[in-house]
Scaffold this active site. Sequence first.
Site, PDB file in Angstrom:
ATOM      1  N   ILE A  48      -9.739  84.425   5.073  1.00 36.46           N
ATOM      2  CA  ILE A  48      -9.797  84.332   3.842  1.00 36.46           C
ATOM      3  C   ILE A  48     -10.521  84.096   3.087  1.00 36.46           C
ATOM      4  O   ILE A  48     -10.992  84.555   2.115  1.00 36.46           O
ATOM      5  CB  ILE A  48      -9.161  82.593   4.002  1.00 36.46           C
ATOM      6  CG1 ILE A  48      -7.855  82.936   4.947  1.00 36.46           C
ATOM      7  CG2 ILE A  48      -8.661  82.331   2.543  1.00 36.46           C
ATOM      8  CD1 ILE A  48      -6.744  81.322   4.800  1.00 36.46           C
TER       9      ILE A  48
ATOM     10  N   TYR B  97      -3.968  71.000  16.750  1.00 33.49           N
ATOM     11  CA  TYR B  97      -4.284  71.424  15.778  1.00 33.49           C
ATOM     12  C   TYR B  97      -3.972  70.527  14.109  1.00 33.49           C
ATOM     13  O   TYR B  97      -4.185  70.239  13.844  1.00 33.49           O
ATOM     14  CB  TYR B  97      -4.402  72.897  15.742  1.00 33.49           C
ATOM     15  CG  TYR B  97      -4.631  73.650  14.443  1.00 33.49           C
ATOM     16  CD1 TYR B  97      -5.902  73.893  13.940  1.00 33.49           C
ATOM     17  CD2 TYR B  97      -3.637  74.051  13.923  1.00 33.49           C
ATOM     18  CE1 TYR B  97      -5.368  74.852  12.710  1.00 33.49           C
ATOM     19  CE2 TYR B  97      -3.640  75.137  12.599  1.00 33.49           C
ATOM     20  CZ  TYR B  97      -5.358  75.505  12.025  1.00 33.49           C
ATOM     21  OH  TYR B  97      -4.970  76.014  11.222  1.00 33.49           O
TER      22      TYR B  97
ATOM     23  N   LYS C  82      -5.050  68.542  11.439  1.00 32.70           N
ATOM     24  CA  LYS C  82      -5.069  68.848  10.218  1.00 32.70           C
ATOM     25  C   LYS C  82      -3.898  67.603   9.826  1.00 32.70           C
ATOM     26  O   LYS C  82      -4.675  67.497   8.657  1.00 32.70           O
ATOM     27  CB  LYS C  82      -4.151  70.034  10.114  1.00 32.70           C
ATOM     28  CG  LYS C  82      -5.415  71.306  10.488  1.00 32.70           C
ATOM     29  CD  LYS C  82      -6.066  71.548   9.260  1.00 32.70           C
ATOM     30  CE  LYS C  82      -6.541  72.708   9.693  1.00 32.70           C
ATOM     31  NZ  LYS C  82      -8.150  73.628   8.641  1.00 32.70           N
TER      32      LYS C  82
ATOM     33  N   TRP D 142      -1.071  83.887   6.551  1.00 33.42           N
ATOM     34  CA  TRP D 142      -1.497  85.032   5.584  1.00 33.42           C
ATOM     35  C   TRP D 142      -1.884  86.091   6.565  1.00 33.42           C
ATOM     36  O   TRP D 142      -2.964  85.667   7.370  1.00 33.42           O
ATOM     37  CB  TRP D 142      -2.878  84.184   4.178  1.00 33.42           C
ATOM     38  CG  TRP D 142      -1.834  82.779   3.452  1.00 33.42           C
ATOM     39  CD1 TRP D 142      -1.373  82.503   3.878  1.00 33.42           C
ATOM     40  CD2 TRP D 142      -2.899  82.565   2.842  1.00 33.42           C
ATOM     41  NE1 TRP D 142      -1.307  80.957   2.675  1.00 33.42           N
ATOM     42  CE2 TRP D 142      -2.211  81.280   1.333  1.00 33.42           C
ATOM     43  CE3 TRP D 142      -4.384  82.223   2.631  1.00 33.42           C
ATOM     44  CZ2 TRP D 142      -2.997  80.602   1.611  1.00 33.42           C
ATOM     45  CZ3 TRP D 142      -4.796  81.917   1.401  1.00 33.42           C
ATOM     46  CH2 TRP D 142      -4.223  80.637   1.136  1.00 33.42           C
TER      47      TRP D 142
ATOM     48  N   ARG E  67       8.526  83.596  11.630  1.00 29.11           N
ATOM     49  CA  ARG E  67       7.615  83.312  10.372  1.00 29.11           C
ATOM     50  C   ARG E  67       8.192  84.141   9.492  1.00 29.11           C
ATOM     51  O   ARG E  67       8.895  84.841   8.969  1.00 29.11           O
ATOM     52  CB  ARG E  67       6.073  83.813  10.772  1.00 29.11           C
ATOM     53  CG  ARG E  67       6.011  83.177  12.156  1.00 29.11           C
ATOM     54  CD  ARG E  67       4.918  81.755  12.348  1.00 29.11           C
ATOM     55  NE  ARG E  67       4.932  81.377  13.865  1.00 29.11           N
ATOM     56  CZ  ARG E  67       5.275  80.107  14.461  1.00 29.11           C
ATOM     57  NH1 ARG E  67       6.768  80.252  14.352  1.00 29.11           N
ATOM     58  NH2 ARG E  67       4.801  80.050  15.102  1.00 29.11           N
TER      59      ARG E  67
END
Length: 389
Positions: free
Chosen positions: A29, A185, A189, A215, A260
């Site tokens: 990203i 994770y 987060k 993404w 997804r």
Amino acid sequence: MANGAVRLDLDGRPIKPLTICMIGAGGFIGSHLCEKLLNETPHKVLALDVYNDKIKHLLEPDTSEWAERIQFHRINIKHDSRLEGLVKMADLTINLAAICTPADYNTRPLDTIYSNFIDALPVVKYCSDNKKRLIHFSTCEVYGKTIGSFLPKDHPLRQDPDFYVLKEDTSPCIFGSIEKQRWSYACAKQLIERLVYAEGAENGLEFTIVRPFNWIGPRMDFIPGIDGPSEGVPRVLACFSNNLLRREPLKLVDGGESQRTFVYIKDAIEAVLLMIENPERANGHIFNVGNPNNEVTVRQLAEMMTQVYSKVSGETAIESPTIDVSSKEFYGEGYDDSDKRIPDMTIINRQLGWNPKTSLWDLLESTLTYQHRTYAEAVKKSTSKPVAS
Ligand SMILES: NC(=O)c1ccc[n+]([C@@H]2O[C@H](COP(=O)([O-])OP(=O)(O)OC[C@H]3O[C@@H](n4cnc5c(N)ncnc54)[C@H](O)[C@@H]3O)[C@@H](O)[C@H]2O)c1
Ligand SMILES: O=c1ccn([C@@H]2O[C@H](COP(=O)(O)OP(=O)(O)O[C@H]3OC[C@](O)(CO)[C@H]3O)[C@@H](O)[C@H]2O)c(=O)[nH]1
């Protein structure tokens, strides 16, 4: 910047040039965001990362038009005293740094938790103490599983969007048990999101939290044995690209039934730029950034990628293009999965007027064209046996 025209924000005000401290700028990203900022805006980037391979093209001396506007700092934020100084020098900090490949969550849970929570803590603190704005990258994984996934398979409520659409301000965060270390994770987060939010509420930190929904695009992760470790397991786009490049069957974990929504990196970067340049509309918000129209099962993704790769490479598909593998075999003990991820777009639409544009077919075509052009020769060389003399 392409031309010298003054940029205006969504409310018609001129945007003043910013200095941006981008942590994790050398990743997937980060590389696209650096490119966008240099190409289309007057902003300056302090690019922090341990690696810079994906932004080398922006740092080379012959791209002199940019030399003044990007500065690379090879820094590991775990232990580098220069971090606070760089945050202070900037108007805005964007934190992208993280371990964010699912194969690591259950096999390296400590590194995952440290990276996503402990290492991000000083960044939040430096921004808060120095009254600097922060855009923090979280994840769609904070939603975990959908409420609908707990209903029987054929239950009619599974069709009701209230049971699966993920909303920033109302959906719960549903993780598996502690033995299912996959959730290390998501949990880290979630806690850093709560900390950022609390710094905003109690100490006035100006923040925006981004929750990316898968993404994908060029430069995502690595191809094992070519530009990454041979035994490494990247995210699904790179796993399937690797299989296609090597003419191996694509591995479907637990039948490839999980769903997804995939968004093209270039669409998603537009959303981040809107956040950067419209602080009054973005501060204090959590934004889903995804494409609800691009939903597929992982099996469908494999079929689409096989078809698109044939088209862009000119190679016919192999006879059995997919193979089923168990998650235990593929990821090891402690793996679990999100069943379905549809982002609600109300908030980002209302605040920033952003909508994704690119269909899954189109984004796969441009991405797999890139994968073929970048890796096909190297994969061929690495697999061709030396000729006996
Ligand atoms: N790509 C997606 O679809 C997606 C989805 C959900 C969340 N995210 C989040 O977005 C962020 C960026 O993701 P990405 O896909 O670009 O991942 P990436 O792995 O390509 O980029 C992360 C970058 O951070 C750097 N980094 C990690 N630890 C560091 C440290 N201690 N010091 C300095 N640099 C460090 C890495 O070297 C890497 O270049 C992550 O926080 C991730 O959790 C991404
Ligand atoms: O060879 C493979 C690889 C993966 N799968 C399955 O595909 C699904 C998606 O996997 P992946 O892209 O690796 O990751 P997730 O979507 O599960 O998680 C990511 O989402 C966002 C982010 O936070 C950062 O990118 C990360 O956690 C999944 O069902 C795999 O099992 C496969 O079948 N074959």
